[in-house]
Design an enzyme around this catalytic site. Structure first.
Site, PDB file in Angstrom:
ATOM      1  N   LYS A 112      -2.459  -2.503   7.929  1.00 46.88           N
ATOM      2  CA  LYS A 112      -1.478  -1.458   8.183  1.00 46.88           C
ATOM      3  C   LYS A 112      -0.357  -1.934   9.107  1.00 46.88           C
ATOM      4  CE  LYS A 112      -2.652   2.236   6.735  1.00 46.88           C
ATOM      5  NZ  LYS A 112      -3.644   3.272   6.966  1.00 46.88           N
ATOM      6  N   GLU A 121      -1.337   5.236  -7.486  1.00 46.11           N
ATOM      7  CA  GLU A 121      -0.780   6.165  -6.499  1.00 46.11           C
ATOM      8  C   GLU A 121       0.333   6.979  -7.144  1.00 46.11           C
ATOM      9  OE1 GLU A 121      -2.374   5.220  -3.604  1.00 46.11           O
ATOM     10  OE2 GLU A 121      -1.625   6.775  -2.283  1.00 46.11           O
ATOM     11  N   ARG A 164      -8.412  11.816  -6.172  1.00 49.29           N
ATOM     12  CA  ARG A 164      -9.517  11.019  -5.643  1.00 49.29           C
ATOM     13  C   ARG A 164     -10.654  11.913  -5.142  1.00 49.29           C
ATOM     14  NH1 ARG A 164     -11.415   9.301  -1.179  1.00 49.29           N
ATOM     15  NH2 ARG A 164     -12.266   7.213  -0.909  1.00 49.29           N
ATOM     16  N   LYS A 209       0.873  -1.181   0.000  1.00 46.07           N
ATOM     17  CA  LYS A 209       0.000   0.000   0.000  1.00 46.07           C
ATOM     18  C   LYS A 209       0.904   1.223   0.000  1.00 46.07           C
ATOM     19  CE  LYS A 209      -4.069   1.992   2.180  1.00 46.07           C
ATOM     20  NZ  LYS A 209      -3.503   3.358   2.137  1.00 46.07           N
TER      21      LYS A 209
HETATM   22  C1  LIG Z   1      -7.745   2.687  -2.110  1.00 42.68           C
HETATM   23  C2  LIG Z   1      -6.859   1.575  -2.616  1.00 42.68           C
HETATM   24  C3  LIG Z   1      -5.494   1.603  -2.415  1.00 42.68           C
HETATM   25  N1  LIG Z   1      -4.776   0.559  -2.926  1.00 42.68           N
HETATM   26  N2  LIG Z   1      -3.421   0.340  -2.866  1.00 42.68           N
HETATM   27  C4  LIG Z   1      -3.213  -0.831  -3.496  1.00 42.68           C
HETATM   28  N3  LIG Z   1      -2.008  -1.424  -3.676  1.00 42.68           N
HETATM   29  N4  LIG Z   1      -4.375  -1.346  -3.942  1.00 42.68           N
HETATM   30  C5  LIG Z   1      -5.350  -0.473  -3.577  1.00 42.68           C
HETATM   31  N5  LIG Z   1      -6.682  -0.531  -3.805  1.00 42.68           N
HETATM   32  C6  LIG Z   1      -7.441   0.479  -3.317  1.00 42.68           C
HETATM   33  O1  LIG Z   1      -8.779   0.493  -3.482  1.00 42.68           O
HETATM   34  C7  LIG Z   1      -9.342  -0.734  -4.092  1.00 42.68           C
HETATM   35  C8  LIG Z   1     -10.683  -0.967  -3.433  1.00 42.68           C
HETATM   36  C9  LIG Z   1      -9.461  -0.534  -5.581  1.00 42.68           C
END
Ligand SMILES: Cc1c[n+]2nc(N)[nH]c2nc1OC(C)C
Length: 331
Positions: A322, A181, A144, A123
């Site tokens: 986390k 990201e 976002r 993440k």
């Molecule tokens: C907010 C978010 C953040 N991230 N970070 C990763 N690696 N996958 C991921 N998926 C996210 O939302 C999914 C529900 C698409």
């Protein structure tokens, strides 16, 4: 000798291939100096033959200033948030990671499976954005925001070399939204702060602030000076085309189309597989080239995701696990 038009096309192919090798495969074939030379030659060629300029040319990454602020963009598909799981007191993994055990068991019970397959991903600690491509060309990028609407930062995103202006291959959907990201790699964060200290400028507190601050610049020429990176992690709206049946295969397609995807992504089976991944990434966290604040588990098959659905705006099929907060590096 080739005509200016042929030379311009040849230079664009070479530059786009070099971007792909550098940002997607993390395996450049040519040194930065050669890349810059190709860019300078194409810029000169376009300056002397303006009719050769195309909007998706690699030289067209710095667009106009957003006078009067950023326009608003409504996401065709809302950008979801993730529910979080934290470490709890306990004598064993089942107790310490009880929230993950519950998450995984709910999926087993709802879908009637044992040890389902998950996509597992770092993440990244940056700024979530959405990129829209039509017929393979980058047409719009947005932050976002509140998940429904964000800010139109297209011109700033064009300056990020890791964001492809045109997709590779030709098997992509007519309309494709990619979520990911925007981050500042640690080495670029440290270089920025070293320069700032040398020149009595305000240093950045952390890479995430660097990414957010750079994308919020109204003048893309300033964003272009900040070295930002991008890693894709999901797909949003898709029209006129098929995606693979699982998220992990979709991530592989995103790489083929020219999007950087973290090399740390993988698949894992069941609770034990998730925790093994969490510990493996946790152990190498300080060696990664970017900051992460946890890992993300997503049920891998889209059919299972649809069946699990969402709670409010967070999917039941995904969760962020986390790490304990790290003491922030003092600048
Ligand atoms: C907010 C978010 C953040 N991230 N970070 C990763 N690696 N996958 C991921 N998926 C996210 O939302 C999914 C529900 C698409």
């Amino acid at each position: 000798a080739s005509s200016p038009a042929q030379r311009a096309d040849e230079l664009r192919q070479l530059i786009e291939h070099a971007n792909y090798r550098y940002h997607v495969l993390d395996d450049p074939e040519i040194p930065d100096a050669d890349y810059d030379k190709l860019m300078r030659e194409l810029e000169a060629l376009e300056a002397s033959h303006p009719d050769l300029i195309t909007p998706d040319s690699p030289t067209r990454r710095v667009g106009a200033r957003a006078a009067g602020g950023f326009a608003e963009v409504r996401h065709a598909l809302p950008m979801l948030s993730l529910s979080n799981a934290f470490e709890l007191e306990g004598d064993n993994d089942r107790e310490r990671y009880r929230e993950i055990a519950d998450f995984e068991r709910r999926i087993e019970q709802t879908l009637g499976r044992s040890n389902p397959v998950f996509s597992v991903e770092p993440k990244l600690d940056g700024l979530a954005i959405s990129l829209r491509y039509e017929k393979g060309v980058f047409v719009q990028g947005a932050t976002r925001g509140d998940g429904e609407t964000g800010e139109d930062v297209t011109n700033n995103l064009r300056t990020v070399r890791a964001v492809p202006l045109r997709l590779r291959g030709d098997d992509w959907p007519r309309v494709l939204e990619v979520r990911g990201e925007i981050i500042m790699l640690r080495r670029d964060f440290e270089a920025f702060n070293a320069y700032a200290r040398e020149h009595d400028e305000k240093p950045l507190a952390n890479p995430r602030n660097g990414a957010a601050g750079s994308l919020r610049q109204l003048d893309p020429a300033i964003t272009a000076k900040r070295k930002l990176s991008f890693f894709a992690y999901a797909v949003g709206a898709v029209e006129g085309g098929e995606l693979p049946s699982t998220h992990s295969k979709t991530l592989q397609k995103l790489r083929e189309w020219g999007f950087p995807v973290s090399p740390e992504v993988g698949v894992a089976k069941g609770f034990d597989g998730l925790i093994e991944y969490y510990k493996r990434i946790g152990a190498k966290r300080d060696k990664l080239p970017y900051d992460i604040d946890g890992v993300v588990y997503k049920l891998d098959d889209y059919a299972g995701q649809r069946e699990m659905g969402f709670v409010a705006r967070a999917p039941r099929w995904a969760i962020a696990h986390k790490f304990p907060a790290q003491e922030q590096s003092t600048i």
